[in-house]
Motif scaffolding. Structure first.
Motif: not given
Ligand code: SAM
Ligand code: SF4
Length: 326
Positions: A216-224, A233-240
């Motif tokens: 709800x707070x961040x855009x989360x994308x699937x990550x490896x 794992x997910x990645x927080x969009x716009x960050x590392x």
């Protein structure tokens, strides 16, 4: 090429070694209050014995090892141990789990000795909450983390056991802290292990709830993530920042389990949540040849159980996490 496969066809390629069951912290979910049952030095495998076992495992295809405990950095011979393990030709990945209380002294040594990745337990950024959970000193841990970063250890993964009503209000603070310092963050569900099991499950929080709140707070994308193991794992969009969710309780990952655990006394634990073990110390001291020990390891792996029963039988185990190494 040799490999270890269990009776369910799973390839075993990861060994976690608890190099001491002792610790300078007392996380309540790990070591029970007043616990006095620590192993005695005469029952510890020697460094030569440990190295031999690690070599034999690696020759059987176990290419990933994690040194854990208890607190591994309280062992004075740890740099020597890491140098010796790191020099084994078949070992591809050597990592360490620590509470970071002594990382300031050890960070550069670990880097030089060949540790690739480290995991650091950090359940709270609030001094009072941190002390309540661990009885340890938060300032030393933060200092240790900064020393690890300065020494170039990478990636540094922060392990936070998320507990309802205890530290779950700090999730966003922890996300911000990890973005700021370029750490990877992993949330872990409490498991009912050891005599402390009940108190840990009292604070249980399903990590799906945490993930939903974060989404709800961040855009989360699937990550490896390299060496991700059971973490999703997910990645927080716009960050590392990558965030892992380790959910042994709400979504167990036994089908793809690739690991076994060795205690400092030479007990091989085939599953974190079952009683199945094999004692390797008597074999190591019996004059057995390398081939005989390898055969014993293959026979032991055959006994690996299908899955843990933390959900259906939460009182099944009275086992201390610092013995098996988490
Ligand atoms: N002392 C080191 C540390 O704290 O990272 C290494 C050993 S510790 C046993 C390894 C991991 O096990 C830690 O991340 C700790 O949070 C986790 N752990 C211990 N008891 C647990 C429990 N009951 N449920 C979930 N995780 C647990
Ligand atoms: Fe020690 Fe790690 Fe267990 Fe905490 S989780 S008591 S730091 S071994």
């Amino acid at each position: 090429m040799f490999e270890l496969r269990d009776g369910f066809g799973r390839k075993i390629e990861y060994l976690r070694i608890s190099v001491t069951d002792r610790c300078d912290f007392r996380c309540f979910y790990c070591i029970p209050k007043g616990y006095k049952g620590f192993s005695q030095p005469e029952s510890w495998l020697t460094l030569d014995e440990l190295e031999r076992l690690v070599r034999l495992f690696s020759e059987l295809g176990v290419s990933k090892m994690r040194i854990t405990g208890g607190e591994p950095l309280i062992r004075p011979d740890l740099p020597d141990m890491i140098r010796r393990f790191g020099a084994l030709p078949m070992l591809e990945d050597l990592s360490l789990s620590t509470n970071a209380s002594r990382l300031t002294e050890y960070a550069s040594l670990l880097k030089e000795a060949g540790v690739g990745r480290i995991n650091v337990s950090l359940d709270s950024l609030d001094h009072a909450v941190f002390y309540k959970i661990t009885q340890g000193d938060l300032d030393r841990v933060i200092e240790g983390l900064m020393a690890a970063k300065a020494a170039g250890l990478h990636p540094i993964k922060i392990n936070m056991v998320v507990m309802k009503g205890l530290n779950d209000h700090e999730i966003i603070d922890m996300v911000d802290f990890c973005i700021k310092h370029d750490f990877t963050l992993r949330f872990i569900e409490t498991m009912p292990v050891g005599a402390t099991g009940k108190s840990a499950t009292d604070y249980f929080l399903d990590l799906q709830e945490v993930k939903d709140d974060l989404a709800k707070r961040f855009k989360l994308e699937p990550a490896k993530m390299k060496g991700a193991g059971p973490a999703d794992y997910v990645r927080v969009r716009g960050t590392n920042l990558r965030i892992g969710f380790i959910t042994p309780m709400s979504q167990h990952f036994c089908d793809t389990c690739n690991r076994v655990r060795l205690s400092v006394e030479g007990t091989l634990y085939l599953c974190l949540g079952q009683h199945d073990t094999v004692e390797l110390r008597p074999l190591m001291r019996s004059g057995a040849s390398d081939d005989e020990i390898k055969q014993a390891l293959q026979d032991a792996i055959e006994l690996k159980p299908k899955k843990h029963e933390f959900q259906s039988q939460p009182d099944n185990l009275v086992r201390i996490m610092s013995i098996t190494g988490g």
